[in-house]
Design an enzyme around this catalytic site. Structure first.
Site, PDB file in Angstrom:
ATOM      1  CB  THR A  79      -0.921   0.012   1.245  1.00 23.78           C
ATOM      2  OG1 THR A  79      -1.630  -1.221   1.300  1.00 23.78           O
ATOM      3  CG2 THR A  79      -1.901   1.169   1.183  1.00 23.78           C
ATOM      4  CG  ASP A 176     -10.871   9.918   6.511  1.00 23.09           C
ATOM      5  OD1 ASP A 176     -10.664  10.903   5.775  1.00 23.09           O
ATOM      6  OD2 ASP A 176     -10.408   8.789   6.288  1.00 23.09           O
ATOM      7  CB  THR A 208      -3.838   8.602   8.556  1.00 19.92           C
ATOM      8  OG1 THR A 208      -2.626   8.706   9.316  1.00 19.92           O
ATOM      9  CG2 THR A 208      -5.021   8.800   9.476  1.00 19.92           C
ATOM     10  CB  ALA A 236      -1.111   3.499   9.930  1.00 24.15           C
ATOM     11  NE  ARG A 237       4.291   3.313   5.650  1.00 24.02           N
ATOM     12  CZ  ARG A 237       3.794   2.111   5.357  1.00 24.02           C
ATOM     13  NH1 ARG A 237       3.265   1.361   6.317  1.00 24.02           N
ATOM     14  NH2 ARG A 237       3.846   1.629   4.142  1.00 24.02           N
ATOM     15  CD  GLU A 266       8.941   0.220  10.312  1.00 23.85           C
ATOM     16  OE1 GLU A 266       9.036  -0.440   9.250  1.00 23.85           O
ATOM     17  OE2 GLU A 266       7.857   0.615  10.740  1.00 23.85           O
ATOM     18  CG  HIS A 286       6.190  -2.766   8.787  1.00 19.56           C
ATOM     19  ND1 HIS A 286       6.634  -1.519   8.419  1.00 19.56           N
ATOM     20  CD2 HIS A 286       5.051  -2.948   8.071  1.00 19.56           C
ATOM     21  CE1 HIS A 286       5.804  -0.982   7.530  1.00 19.56           C
ATOM     22  NE2 HIS A 286       4.826  -1.840   7.300  1.00 19.56           N
ATOM     23  CG  LEU A 287       5.264  -9.092  11.950  1.00 16.05           C
ATOM     24  CD1 LEU A 287       5.053 -10.098  13.086  1.00 16.05           C
ATOM     25  CD2 LEU A 287       6.094  -9.725  10.846  1.00 16.05           C
ATOM     26  N   GLY A 288       2.012  -6.247   9.639  1.00 14.47           N
ATOM     27  CA  GLY A 288       0.607  -6.074   9.224  1.00 14.47           C
ATOM     28  C   GLY A 288       0.250  -6.798   7.939  1.00 14.47           C
TER      29      GLY A 288
HETATM   30  P1  NAD Z   1      -6.561   4.402   2.741  1.00 13.39           P
HETATM   31  O1  NAD Z   1      -5.980   5.369   1.772  1.00 13.39           O
HETATM   32  O2  NAD Z   1      -7.635   3.485   2.277  1.00 13.39           O
HETATM   33  O3  NAD Z   1      -7.105   5.187   4.029  1.00 13.39           O
HETATM   34  C1  NAD Z   1      -6.388   6.209   4.628  1.00 13.39           C
HETATM   35  C2  NAD Z   1      -7.395   7.219   5.126  1.00 13.39           C
HETATM   36  O4  NAD Z   1      -6.709   8.201   5.898  1.00 13.39           O
HETATM   37  C3  NAD Z   1      -8.124   7.972   3.986  1.00 13.39           C
HETATM   38  O5  NAD Z   1      -9.523   7.762   4.075  1.00 13.39           O
HETATM   39  C4  NAD Z   1      -7.748   9.419   4.216  1.00 13.39           C
HETATM   40  O6  NAD Z   1      -8.782  10.330   3.915  1.00 13.39           O
HETATM   41  C5  NAD Z   1      -7.431   9.403   5.706  1.00 13.39           C
HETATM   42  N1  NAD Z   1      -6.693  10.570   6.158  1.00 13.39           N
HETATM   43  C6  NAD Z   1      -5.808  11.335   5.468  1.00 13.39           C
HETATM   44  N2  NAD Z   1      -5.398  12.370   6.221  1.00 13.39           N
HETATM   45  C7  NAD Z   1      -6.033  12.250   7.421  1.00 13.39           C
HETATM   46  C8  NAD Z   1      -6.025  13.019   8.617  1.00 13.39           C
HETATM   47  N3  NAD Z   1      -5.289  14.140   8.727  1.00 13.39           N
HETATM   48  N4  NAD Z   1      -6.778  12.609   9.645  1.00 13.39           N
HETATM   49  C9  NAD Z   1      -7.539  11.484   9.547  1.00 13.39           C
HETATM   50  N5  NAD Z   1      -7.612  10.728   8.424  1.00 13.39           N
HETATM   51  C10 NAD Z   1      -6.854  11.109   7.383  1.00 13.39           C
HETATM   52  O7  NAD Z   1      -5.311   3.581   3.317  1.00 13.39           O
HETATM   53  P2  NAD Z   1      -5.342   2.145   4.001  1.00 13.39           P
HETATM   54  O8  NAD Z   1      -5.162   1.103   2.958  1.00 13.39           O
HETATM   55  O9  NAD Z   1      -6.476   2.067   4.946  1.00 13.39           O
HETATM   56  O10 NAD Z   1      -3.951   2.213   4.812  1.00 13.39           O
HETATM   57  C11 NAD Z   1      -3.822   2.991   5.970  1.00 13.39           C
HETATM   58  C12 NAD Z   1      -2.369   3.023   6.434  1.00 13.39           C
HETATM   59  O11 NAD Z   1      -1.926   1.718   6.770  1.00 13.39           O
HETATM   60  C13 NAD Z   1      -1.358   3.533   5.398  1.00 13.39           C
HETATM   61  O12 NAD Z   1      -0.415   4.342   6.066  1.00 13.39           O
HETATM   62  C14 NAD Z   1      -0.678   2.269   4.900  1.00 13.39           C
HETATM   63  O13 NAD Z   1       0.597   2.512   4.384  1.00 13.39           O
HETATM   64  C15 NAD Z   1      -0.640   1.471   6.182  1.00 13.39           C
HETATM   65  N6  NAD Z   1      -0.494   0.026   6.016  1.00 13.39           N
HETATM   66  C16 NAD Z   1       0.312  -0.607   6.908  1.00 13.39           C
HETATM   67  C17 NAD Z   1       0.450  -1.978   6.818  1.00 13.39           C
HETATM   68  C18 NAD Z   1       1.349  -2.713   7.776  1.00 13.39           C
HETATM   69  O14 NAD Z   1       1.979  -3.659   7.381  1.00 13.39           O
HETATM   70  N7  NAD Z   1       1.422  -2.333   9.029  1.00 13.39           N
HETATM   71  C19 NAD Z   1      -0.228  -2.697   5.839  1.00 13.39           C
HETATM   72  C20 NAD Z   1      -1.053  -2.009   4.962  1.00 13.39           C
HETATM   73  C21 NAD Z   1      -1.180  -0.630   5.064  1.00 13.39           C
HETATM   74  C1  MLT Z   2       2.097  -1.397   3.193  1.00  8.03           C
HETATM   75  O1  MLT Z   2       2.063  -0.159   3.159  1.00  8.03           O
HETATM   76  O2  MLT Z   2       1.561  -2.096   2.312  1.00  8.03           O
HETATM   77  C2  MLT Z   2       2.746  -2.043   4.344  1.00  8.03           C
HETATM   78  O3  MLT Z   2       3.819  -1.345   4.806  1.00  8.03           O
HETATM   79  C3  MLT Z   2       2.937  -3.488   4.181  1.00  8.03           C
HETATM   80  C4  MLT Z   2       4.254  -4.026   3.712  1.00  8.03           C
HETATM   81  O4  MLT Z   2       4.505  -4.086   2.518  1.00  8.03           O
HETATM   82  O5  MLT Z   2       5.024  -4.471   4.548  1.00  8.03           O
END
Ligand code: NAD
Ligand code: MLT
Length: 318
Positions: A79, A176, A208, A236-237, A266, A286-288
């Site tokens: 993502t 959001d 986010t 998320a991040r 990381e 970072h296992l999401g």
């Molecule tokens: P998405 O784009 O579907 O949703 C993100 C949401 O955040 C959007 O609806 C956006 O409007 C909202 N947003 C933006 N600015 C904002 C603010 N100031 N306040 C509140 N909301 C706000 O993304 P997603 O697929 O749901 O992913 C979310 C996060 O998770 C991303 O950072 C992505 O990189 C991370 N992620 C992490 C892992 C992991 O391995 N831990 C896996 C997948 C995604």
């Molecule tokens: C992502 O943004 O998709 C996550 O960080 C997941 C990953 O690739 O590890």
């Protein structure tokens, strides 16, 4: 006339599921898998390729992009594209693609597991058992039933988390800026401004991107607005919850515990590493998205998106 990409050689520079290579090769694209390249090696190698696929380990910085004299497309099997310098790629006319939905369910499940593990101190209790202890009093938990979960970021993952945690009997509230209240209501999430949300939440989870507006969303100014003993989760991040503020909030008891899948650095060093060692923190590397299903999905999706671009079918992603 449809745009079609002339793509002959692709470098996969992170460990991406093997089906990615299989799909590309089956469509006549030659693929090299070279993980753990040093920056210098990458800068040399990249000029041999017109396509590149990464996960999160490879930092596709401006110098890497500029060294990619033949580079036409960069794919992220996942993502977040924060490891790719998108402005530089755009200036160089390079397409950047991601697979935003492929790991949604896995990241949502990981978040839910962190929330329930915080409520019942599962990793801490398991570690104490391994030390030969039988400490039933120390690990008294609390039910999630009737508690309020605040979800900041109501995109793909935030909504799936809401759905799952509602089945525990949690009330879900959220914020959001791009999702209106009537849309949030369709997912049984009560939309509210952040200043109203902080004091209501027993648990807060952030979903986010990390952008200037979300950096330190939970920090020195906002932790004091939360309930004393709030639990927080970041899947998320790293940096959306300010790590130095979190450490202080854990020490003071303002925050009762944190589930962290992601870190400002990381692998963790400095404050990130201090958090990993904290007894009230449940930390994961970072296992999401690290499930067999998600990794197969994102690998296949990014390969198919490359093939579609070659065949002039569609361009998808960032
Ligand atoms: P998405 O784009 O579907 O949703 C993100 C949401 O955040 C959007 O609806 C956006 O409007 C909202 N947003 C933006 N600015 C904002 C603010 N100031 N306040 C509140 N909301 C706000 O993304 P997603 O697929 O749901 O992913 C979310 C996060 O998770 C991303 O950072 C992505 O990189 C991370 N992620 C992490 C892992 C992991 O391995 N831990 C896996 C997948 C995604
Ligand atoms: C992502 O943004 O998709 C996550 O960080 C997941 C990953 O690739 O590890």
């Amino acid at each position: 006339m449809a745009f079609s990409l002339d793509l002959k050689r692709v470098l996969i520079s992170d460990s991406v599921d093997s089906c990615c290579k299989t799909v590309l090769e089956a469509n006549g694209i030659s693929v090299d898998l070279k993980t753990k390249l040093t920056k210098e090696e990458l800068l040399t190698e990249i000029s041999n390729y017109d396509g590149m696929i990464v996960r999160s380990a490879t930092k596709v910085t401006a110098d890497v992009i500029k060294a990619g004299k033949n580079l036409k497309i960069i794919g992220r099997a996942g993502t977040g594209v924060d490891n790719i310098d998108i402005p530089t790629a755009s200036l160089q006319g390079i397409i950047v693609m991601n697979t935003p939905g492929g790991n949604t369910m896995s990241a949502a499940e990981q978040t839910c597991v962190l929330i329930s593990s915080l409520a019942r101190h599962i990793p801490q209790a398991a570690a104490s058992m391994r030390e030969g202890k039988w400490d039933r009093k120390k690990y008294m938990g609390s039910e999630l039933l009737g508690k309020t979960l605040a979800i900041v970021g109501l995109g793909r993952i935030g909504r799936e988390v809401a759905h799952r945690m509602q089945s525990y009997g949690m009330t879900t509230i959220g914020y959001d800026p791009l999702v209106p209240a009537h849309e949030a209501a369709k997912f049984d999430i009560e939309w509210m401004e952040l200043d109203k949300l902080w004091p209501k939440a027993d648990y807060i989870t952030v979903h986010t991107p990390l952008i200037p507006q979300t950096r330190g969303l939970l920090g020195d100014k906002t932790f004091p607005l939360c309930k004393k003993g709030v639990y927080v989760v970041n899947c998320a991040r790293g940096g959306i919850i300010d790590e130095a503020s979190l450490l202080k909030a854990l020490e003071s008891g303002q925050c009762a515990g944190a589930g962290l899948d992601v870190f400002e650095t990381e692998p963790p060093t400095g404050v990130s590493a201090d958090l990993v060692q904290h007894p009230k923190v449940i930390a994961c590397p970072h296992l999401g998205a690290s499930t067999v299903e998600a990794q197969t999905r994102v690998a296949k999706e990014i390969a198919e998106q490359f093939v579609d671009a070659v065949q002039g079918k569609s361009l998808f992603g960032v």
